[in-house]
Scaffold this motif. Sequence first.
Motif, PDB file in Angstrom:
ATOM      1  N   UNK A  85       0.823  -1.209   0.000  1.00 51.09           N
ATOM      2  CA  UNK A  85       0.000   0.000   0.000  1.00 51.09           C
ATOM      3  C   UNK A  85       0.862   1.265   0.000  1.00 51.09           C
ATOM      4  N   UNK A  86       1.956   1.255   0.758  1.00 51.60           N
ATOM      5  CA  UNK A  86       2.854   2.418   0.779  1.00 51.60           C
ATOM      6  C   UNK A  86       3.476   2.653  -0.593  1.00 51.60           C
ATOM      7  N   UNK A  87       3.849   1.580  -1.264  1.00 48.79           N
ATOM      8  CA  UNK A  87       4.439   1.723  -2.595  1.00 48.79           C
ATOM      9  C   UNK A  87       3.437   2.313  -3.580  1.00 48.79           C
ATOM     10  N   UNK A  88       2.183   1.905  -3.476  1.00 49.87           N
ATOM     11  CA  UNK A  88       1.155   2.487  -4.338  1.00 49.87           C
ATOM     12  C   UNK A  88       0.979   3.978  -4.060  1.00 49.87           C
ATOM     13  N   UNK A  89       1.064   4.368  -2.786  1.00 50.78           N
ATOM     14  CA  UNK A  89       0.952   5.786  -2.440  1.00 50.78           C
ATOM     15  C   UNK A  89       2.135   6.574  -2.989  1.00 50.78           C
ATOM     16  N   UNK A 145       6.447  -3.148  -8.013  1.00 56.71           N
ATOM     17  CA  UNK A 145       6.196  -1.760  -7.617  1.00 56.71           C
ATOM     18  C   UNK A 145       7.483  -1.063  -7.192  1.00 56.71           C
ATOM     19  N   UNK A 146       8.352  -1.785  -6.483  1.00 55.50           N
ATOM     20  CA  UNK A 146       9.626  -1.189  -6.071  1.00 55.50           C
ATOM     21  C   UNK A 146      10.456  -0.803  -7.291  1.00 55.50           C
ATOM     22  N   UNK A 147      10.540  -1.706  -8.261  1.00 57.99           N
ATOM     23  CA  UNK A 147      11.321  -1.414  -9.468  1.00 57.99           C
ATOM     24  C   UNK A 147      10.716  -0.256 -10.256  1.00 57.99           C
TER      25      UNK A 147
END
Length: 210
Positions: A85-89, A145-147
């Motif tokens: 969820x944090x990565x999406x934000x 998402x990180x990449x």
Amino acid sequence: MIDTLFFYIAVHMDRFSFDPHTLSYHKIEFSQKRKFSRFLAFLGLTLTFSIALLFLRDQQFHSPRSQNLSAAQQKITYELKLMDQDLLQYENNLGLMAFNDDHIYRVYFGVQPWSIRSVGVGGSRRYDRLQQFKFEDLLKRIYTNIDQVERKLVMQSTSFDEVIDLAWTKEEWMAARPAIQPIGRKDLIRFGSSFGTRMHPILKVVRPHE
């Protein structure tokens, strides 16, 4: 202890048969091959019964170690979902920064929007190493998402570097711009030449002023 007793009874217990003619019992003698087959049958039955008991125990009763592992697994899964969820934000925030970059900063400096926004993260087999884990889909989504966030940060940083260069150029241009009128107010009373018809300076004929 009980298994040993059962084994002794199954192998060493004598068997008798009743003879109706003599009304007496006769001991049944078994060969070594017969005894060995009886032993194998008893061993197979014992193993089957033991495996069934272990299976029922694991299904119905959980050891403290198993409960601790299950609780740790649930906690790790919860933390991974929060990370997702944090990565999406973060990705949404990067999208807002990109929008401001293209529609505010670059419009102000009169340049085209930054064309390199969407970048790939590698081949389709990049995350094959995660197939061995239970939560494969969740881990793949997090790594993807990180990449993506990492590459978008690099692209946005490059775009901001260009905007900063444009800002310095704009500042130098503004510093070189005259701060006063090049012609005094008292001289702003007529044009260099009137409009309409006039004498052509070369042909010496009257023509409309183009």
